[in-house]
Design a protein around this motif. Sequence first.
Motif, PDB file in Angstrom:
ATOM      1  N   ASP A   1     -73.389-107.794 -64.310  1.00  0.00           N
ATOM      2  CA  ASP A   1     -74.935-107.158 -65.745  1.00  0.00           C
ATOM      3  C   ASP A   1     -75.184-106.199 -64.878  1.00  0.00           C
ATOM      4  N   LEU A   2     -76.314-107.866 -64.403  1.00  0.00           N
ATOM      5  CA  LEU A   2     -77.147-107.072 -63.431  1.00  0.00           C
ATOM      6  C   LEU A   2     -76.958-106.726 -62.350  1.00  0.00           C
TER       7      LEU A   2
ATOM      8  N   GLU B   1     -74.692-104.815 -61.582  1.00  0.00           N
ATOM      9  CA  GLU B   1     -74.198-103.363 -62.138  1.00  0.00           C
ATOM     10  C   GLU B   1     -75.212-102.338 -62.350  1.00  0.00           C
ATOM     11  N   THR B   2     -76.355-103.641 -63.332  1.00  0.00           N
ATOM     12  CA  THR B   2     -77.164-101.965 -63.505  1.00  0.00           C
ATOM     13  C   THR B   2     -77.937-101.995 -62.494  1.00  0.00           C
ATOM     14  N   ARG B   3     -78.277-102.910 -61.157  1.00  0.00           N
ATOM     15  CA  ARG B   3     -79.545-102.617 -59.792  1.00  0.00           C
ATOM     16  C   ARG B   3     -78.365-101.368 -59.413  1.00  0.00           C
TER      17      ARG B   3
ATOM     18  N   ILE C   1     -77.053 -99.145 -60.620  1.00  0.00           N
ATOM     19  CA  ILE C   1     -77.524 -97.854 -61.357  1.00  0.00           C
ATOM     20  C   ILE C   1     -78.639 -96.834 -61.034  1.00  0.00           C
ATOM     21  N   ILE C   2     -79.903 -98.286 -61.044  1.00  0.00           N
ATOM     22  CA  ILE C   2     -80.870 -98.071 -60.680  1.00  0.00           C
ATOM     23  C   ILE C   2     -80.974 -97.666 -59.447  1.00  0.00           C
TER      24      ILE C   2
ATOM     25  N   LEU D   1     -88.745-101.754 -61.876  1.00  0.00           N
ATOM     26  CA  LEU D   1     -86.958-102.079 -62.130  1.00  0.00           C
ATOM     27  C   LEU D   1     -86.764-102.706 -61.047  1.00  0.00           C
ATOM     28  N   TYR D   2     -86.501-101.667 -59.483  1.00  0.00           N
ATOM     29  CA  TYR D   2     -86.283-101.705 -58.448  1.00  0.00           C
ATOM     30  C   TYR D   2     -86.400-103.073 -57.552  1.00  0.00           C
TER      31      TYR D   2
ATOM     32  N   LEU E   1     -84.940-106.349 -60.036  1.00  0.00           N
ATOM     33  CA  LEU E   1     -83.981-106.528 -60.041  1.00  0.00           C
ATOM     34  C   LEU E   1     -83.201-107.515 -58.130  1.00  0.00           C
TER      35      LEU E   1
ATOM     36  N   ASP F   1     -81.546-111.052 -57.711  1.00  0.00           N
ATOM     37  CA  ASP F   1     -80.105-111.410 -57.900  1.00  0.00           C
ATOM     38  C   ASP F   1     -80.183-112.067 -57.088  1.00  0.00           C
TER      39      ASP F   1
END
Length: 205
Positions: free
Chosen positions: A97-98, A100-102, A104-105, A158-159, A162, A166
């Motif tokens: 999920d991390l 995937e979210t990264r 998207i960001i 956020l970027y 993350l 990671d």
Amino acid sequence: MPSEPVEKVYIEILKKIKSIISEDGLQPGDKLPSERELTDRLCASRSSVREAFRALELLGLIETRRGEGTFIREATGHRLVEVLASFILNDTKAQEDLAETRHIIIKDCVELTCSRISDEETEHLEVLAREAESVPEAARKFEKLFVQSGRNHLLYRLYVELNGYDTAFTAENSLTSEDCQAILKALRSKDSMTIADILKKQTMN
């Protein structure tokens, strides 16, 4: 008339402290006004100000030094985020999920930068890209400036966070000088997809 809910008072004090930091032009490392000063400036009780300080300290936004006072910490020092990360990185699904979210960001950051970056910022990126040929750290500065040029501070934070949590991110798969040049080429044609793919590779083994 009923008294104001405690939660509302607490939130208002945090907002006012944030305003004071902005009004006084305070930066990370600077000393905050004392509890007594803030009590007077905010027209609030000493206990409420103290609770607000405790919350900010828990989040890692400020630190209290005995005999010196309370100081603003660097944004990357959020202990709460570190605590949460220790749980996240012990769970395979959470790691997926991390990543995937990264991604998207990254996509959002790239699209903003492609539409908002200034000529001056682009020129600075060109300089850093050339420096990256002999100085690896220049590539990190290039990446930071590129994301910041989207002018959305929350997305940038956020970027950064993350990236920092990671487990697949290492020096071996960070940006190279060739990556920087490829990003610049794609930037000139507003090819956000290519740029996003280059940045995403940092999480691949």
